[in-house]
Design a protein around this motif. Sequence first.
Motif, short mmCIF file in Angstrom:
data_model
loop_
_atom_site.label_atom_id
_atom_site.label_comp_id
_atom_site.label_asym_id
_atom_site.label_seq_id
_atom_site.Cartn_x
_atom_site.Cartn_y
_atom_site.Cartn_z
N PRO A 191 0.79 -1.32 -0.08
CA PRO A 191 -0.17 0.18 0.06
C PRO A 191 0.82 1.24 -0.16
N ILE A 192 0.25 2.28 -0.35
CA ILE A 192 1.10 3.65 -0.57
C ILE A 192 0.42 4.77 0.43
N VAL A 193 1.17 4.93 1.32
CA VAL A 193 0.89 6.39 2.32
C VAL A 193 1.08 7.50 1.57
N GLN A 194 -0.19 8.22 1.56
CA GLN A 194 -0.18 9.81 0.74
C GLN A 194 -0.61 10.67 1.94
N GLY A 195 -1.21 11.79 1.67
CA GLY A 195 -1.40 12.69 2.79
C GLY A 195 -1.07 13.93 2.61
N CYS A 196 -0.06 14.19 1.28
CA CYS A 196 0.43 15.48 1.06
C CYS A 196 1.55 15.87 2.01
N THR A 197 1.42 17.25 2.45
CA THR A 197 2.33 17.85 3.47
C THR A 197 1.61 17.95 4.70
N TYR A 198 0.63 17.21 5.13
CA TYR A 198 -0.25 17.48 6.18
C TYR A 198 0.07 16.43 7.25
N PRO A 199 0.72 16.68 8.31
CA PRO A 199 1.16 15.65 9.44
C PRO A 199 0.05 14.63 9.75
#
Length: 376
Positions: A191-199
């Motif tokens: 799986p790929i962890v995304q979430g951009c630059t938001y901790p």
Amino acid sequence: MKFTIRHTDPASAARVGRLETDHGPVDTPIFMPVGTAAAVKGIFHRDVRDEARARIILANTYHLYLRPGMQIIEAAGGVHRFSTWDGPMLTDSGGFQVFSLAACRKLTDEGCRFRSHIDGSPHLFTPESVIDTERSIGADIMMAFDECPPGDAPRDYAAKSLDLTERWLDRCFERYARTAPKYGHYQALFPIVQGCTYPDLRERAARNVLQYDADGYAIGGLAVGEPTETMYAMIEVVNAILPQEKPRYLMGVGTPVNILEGIERGVDLFDCVMPTRNGRNGQLFTQEGIINIRNRKWADDFSPIDPQGTAFVDTLYTKAYLHHLVVCREMLAAQIASLHNIAFYLRLVAAAREHIAAGDFRAWKTAAVAKLSRRL
């Protein structure tokens, strides 16, 4: 697939491991040369393996799906037989291509509708169809289908994108569980962890992927426009949550300095087009700094390309000769520079493994970083 941690660095999160696949073992941390169309641009597989000392390469689902297509890949017996690369291989899911081809895409819960960059023909990628395609390709490690938002995406967009990626992720693992490898060797799904630059989004995404108890985990959506220090901070947020006993793959990163910083933060696998792409444009990476071989200063420099290099091109050819080839736009220039750069990246991660095992990685890395970005 088995992953064993062999050494840990006392002063950081860096570690040395071994990833065992049905196509052979891979010592980590490792750099994976990018073979988008099942070929590392301009380099024979023999030289990728024996001169650069690569042990695993990456191919791209989007590009192989369009050309040559799954009918050809399956008829050949999978990507390993088709390409004659007999070592481990990883396939990207096409999610980054969805991001990079944003001008001709439409995202819905169903999947992504897009037009081929080759002939404009319409296509649909769904989580299910991507898993099916990756089964047909036959790489040892498959990536889940995701959306990769730009590094400067507003929070609302990043949150909605993560919602979509997580819904797609469920469907990827459902399809993965209902299908079997086609060529007699095991295929892992990361799986790929995304979430951009938001901790908080990164933390949420990292906790969400734990439910799949996957063979390994990827960190995506970095090095896509955000500041470098922000990238490092996001790696730290994610790796504080991902299982210590599983490999971590930082997708599409990056410069030699980026790689050392990632290793220090506990990353095990890296890939990037930079060594070959920059090599084709005359940029050489060395442990003393970066050389732009196009510059006039190298025209009469008859010293070896890299006296400390391990590939045959490093000591066989001179800087003056490579400068001449680049200026003449001779095809051989791209081949020499690309092989040199790939070999340098593999030499860098091999040195990192040695220093982690020796217990002095932090001091070595600090000294190396001070040199690697210098312009020679």
